[in-house]
Enzyme design. Sequence first.
Site, PDB file in Angstrom:
ATOM      1  N   HIS A  46      -9.701   1.622   4.423  1.00  0.00           N
ATOM      2  CA  HIS A  46      -8.440   1.770   5.164  1.00  0.00           C
ATOM      3  C   HIS A  46      -8.661   2.755   6.323  1.00  0.00           C
ATOM      4  O   HIS A  46      -9.413   3.718   6.184  1.00  0.00           O
ATOM      5  CB  HIS A  46      -7.336   2.279   4.231  1.00  0.00           C
ATOM      6  CG  HIS A  46      -5.986   2.222   4.866  1.00  0.00           C
ATOM      7  ND1 HIS A  46      -5.553   3.180   5.746  1.00  0.00           N
ATOM      8  CD2 HIS A  46      -4.994   1.304   4.798  1.00  0.00           C
ATOM      9  CE1 HIS A  46      -4.336   2.858   6.184  1.00  0.00           C
ATOM     10  NE2 HIS A  46      -3.978   1.719   5.613  1.00  0.00           N
TER      11      HIS A  46
ATOM     12  N   GLY B 160       2.372   2.383  10.601  1.00  0.00           N
ATOM     13  CA  GLY B 160       3.359   3.450  10.430  1.00  0.00           C
ATOM     14  C   GLY B 160       4.042   3.854  11.722  1.00  0.00           C
ATOM     15  O   GLY B 160       4.717   4.879  11.778  1.00  0.00           O
TER      16      GLY B 160
ATOM     17  N   LYS C 286       0.104   4.269  -0.342  1.00  0.00           N
ATOM     18  CA  LYS C 286      -0.504   5.494   0.190  1.00  0.00           C
ATOM     19  C   LYS C 286      -0.218   6.663  -0.772  1.00  0.00           C
ATOM     20  O   LYS C 286      -0.244   6.471  -1.977  1.00  0.00           O
ATOM     21  CB  LYS C 286       0.009   5.757   1.605  1.00  0.00           C
ATOM     22  CG  LYS C 286      -0.100   4.501   2.479  1.00  0.00           C
ATOM     23  CD  LYS C 286       0.080   4.736   3.929  1.00  0.00           C
ATOM     24  CE  LYS C 286      -0.118   3.414   4.661  1.00  0.00           C
ATOM     25  NZ  LYS C 286      -0.157   3.564   6.087  1.00  0.00           N
TER      26      LYS C 286
ATOM     27  N   ASN D 139       0.868  -1.172   0.000  1.00  0.00           N
ATOM     28  CA  ASN D 139       0.000   0.000   0.000  1.00  0.00           C
ATOM     29  C   ASN D 139       0.908   1.225   0.000  1.00  0.00           C
ATOM     30  O   ASN D 139       1.483   1.557   1.022  1.00  0.00           O
ATOM     31  CB  ASN D 139      -0.905  -0.028   1.244  1.00  0.00           C
ATOM     32  CG  ASN D 139      -1.714   1.254   1.395  1.00  0.00           C
ATOM     33  OD1 ASN D 139      -1.800   2.052   0.461  1.00  0.00           O
ATOM     34  ND2 ASN D 139      -2.297   1.449   2.566  1.00  0.00           N
TER      35      ASN D 139
ATOM     36  N   GLU E  65      -6.970   5.115   7.433  1.00  0.00           N
ATOM     37  CA  GLU E  65      -6.693   6.525   7.125  1.00  0.00           C
ATOM     38  C   GLU E  65      -7.872   7.167   6.400  1.00  0.00           C
ATOM     39  O   GLU E  65      -8.148   8.356   6.561  1.00  0.00           O
ATOM     40  CB  GLU E  65      -5.382   6.635   6.320  1.00  0.00           C
ATOM     41  CG  GLU E  65      -4.182   6.365   7.214  1.00  0.00           C
ATOM     42  CD  GLU E  65      -2.989   5.717   6.528  1.00  0.00           C
ATOM     43  OE1 GLU E  65      -2.900   5.749   5.295  1.00  0.00           O
ATOM     44  OE2 GLU E  65      -2.141   5.171   7.265  1.00  0.00           O
TER      45      GLU E  65
ATOM     46  N   SER F  83       3.154  -2.101  10.201  1.00  0.00           N
ATOM     47  CA  SER F  83       4.609  -2.191  10.424  1.00  0.00           C
ATOM     48  C   SER F  83       5.182  -3.575  10.093  1.00  0.00           C
ATOM     49  O   SER F  83       6.076  -4.058  10.789  1.00  0.00           O
ATOM     50  CB  SER F  83       4.963  -1.785  11.855  1.00  0.00           C
ATOM     51  OG  SER F  83       4.596  -0.436  12.087  1.00  0.00           O
TER      52      SER F  83
ATOM     53  N   GLU G  69      -5.814  -4.500  10.353  1.00  0.00           N
ATOM     54  CA  GLU G  69      -4.769  -3.500  10.565  1.00  0.00           C
ATOM     55  C   GLU G  69      -5.070  -2.714  11.845  1.00  0.00           C
ATOM     56  O   GLU G  69      -5.824  -1.730  11.813  1.00  0.00           O
ATOM     57  CB  GLU G  69      -4.723  -2.537   9.374  1.00  0.00           C
ATOM     58  CG  GLU G  69      -4.369  -3.214   8.072  1.00  0.00           C
ATOM     59  CD  GLU G  69      -3.728  -2.231   7.097  1.00  0.00           C
ATOM     60  OE1 GLU G  69      -2.624  -2.529   6.644  1.00  0.00           O
ATOM     61  OE2 GLU G  69      -4.318  -1.183   6.822  1.00  0.00           O
TER      62      GLU G  69
HETATM   63  P1  PGA Z   1       2.675   0.298   7.525  1.00  0.00           P
HETATM   64  O1  PGA Z   1       1.231   0.562   6.869  1.00  0.00           O
HETATM   65  O2  PGA Z   1       3.178  -1.018   6.996  1.00  0.00           O
HETATM   66  O3  PGA Z   1       3.511   1.458   7.082  1.00  0.00           O
HETATM   67  O4  PGA Z   1       2.481   0.253   9.005  1.00  0.00           O
HETATM   68  C1  PGA Z   1       0.308  -0.479   6.688  1.00  0.00           C
HETATM   69  C2  PGA Z   1      -0.967   0.046   6.076  1.00  0.00           C
HETATM   70  O5  PGA Z   1      -1.434   1.145   6.449  1.00  0.00           O
HETATM   71  O6  PGA Z   1      -1.563  -0.606   5.189  1.00  0.00           O
END
Ligand code: PGA
Length: 248
Positions: A94, A172, A11, A9, A96, A212, A166
Amino acid sequence: MRIPFIAGNWKMFKTGREIVTFAEEFKALYQDTDVKTAICAPYVYLGLLKNLFSGTDIKVGAQNAFYEEEGAFTGEVSVKMLEDLGVDYCIIGHSERRQYFGETDESINKKLKRLFRGTVTPILCVGENLRQREKEEQYLVVRDQLMGALSGISPEDAASLIIAYEPVWAIGTGKTATPEQAEDMCEFIRNAVEALYGEAVADQVVIQYGGSVKPANASEIMNMSNIDGALVGGASLNAKDFMDIIDF
Ligand code: PGA
């Protein structure tokens, strides 16, 4: 048998030139594997990625889509447009998007229904935030998200769904859920799918963990029996790191 599925992903990262460089590096590293692979990129680069990955097994995904067919919806992108580009997957819900763009279980449900009428496979994201985990509400939160998203979805459609667990506190942050915490919730999700649709569907649904995931922790996460894959943010931006995760 569920086939492992690891998706990146991206983003809101990378521009065209960086994507071309990534694709060259990644294709050079990419080996024939039993793991399905996709990269979910910003809309504007989906066509470019489809071209760069043509003739390979690397699939391409979007990070969102709107449920209406067409119309006066300035700034939105329809599922039909994704299909037109030959996009394979689409992330829906997601955290976000839930947090910053007002995505609700209701809009997520409409998006899933539209995607299931076409050829793009949805990756449905669920997960609790830190406050909810501290209050031990994570099961309630995830169950509600699943029930809301899957309302009115048929067993046939549900069987082809990909669900990404998630936990928001692990995205992140460098703070991964332990493999046991991740497995525990992925098992809970599979049981919830079984309660809704029966054992055969629950056995087929691919469940990813995201938050992560790095080359260093990918194999212990992937070894868990209810975890079939990973949704990888930060580490998917680097071709070598992403390949190392696929090679878990
Ligand atoms: P990350 O993000 O691996 O940077 O923690 C995962 C995601 O938001 O899909």
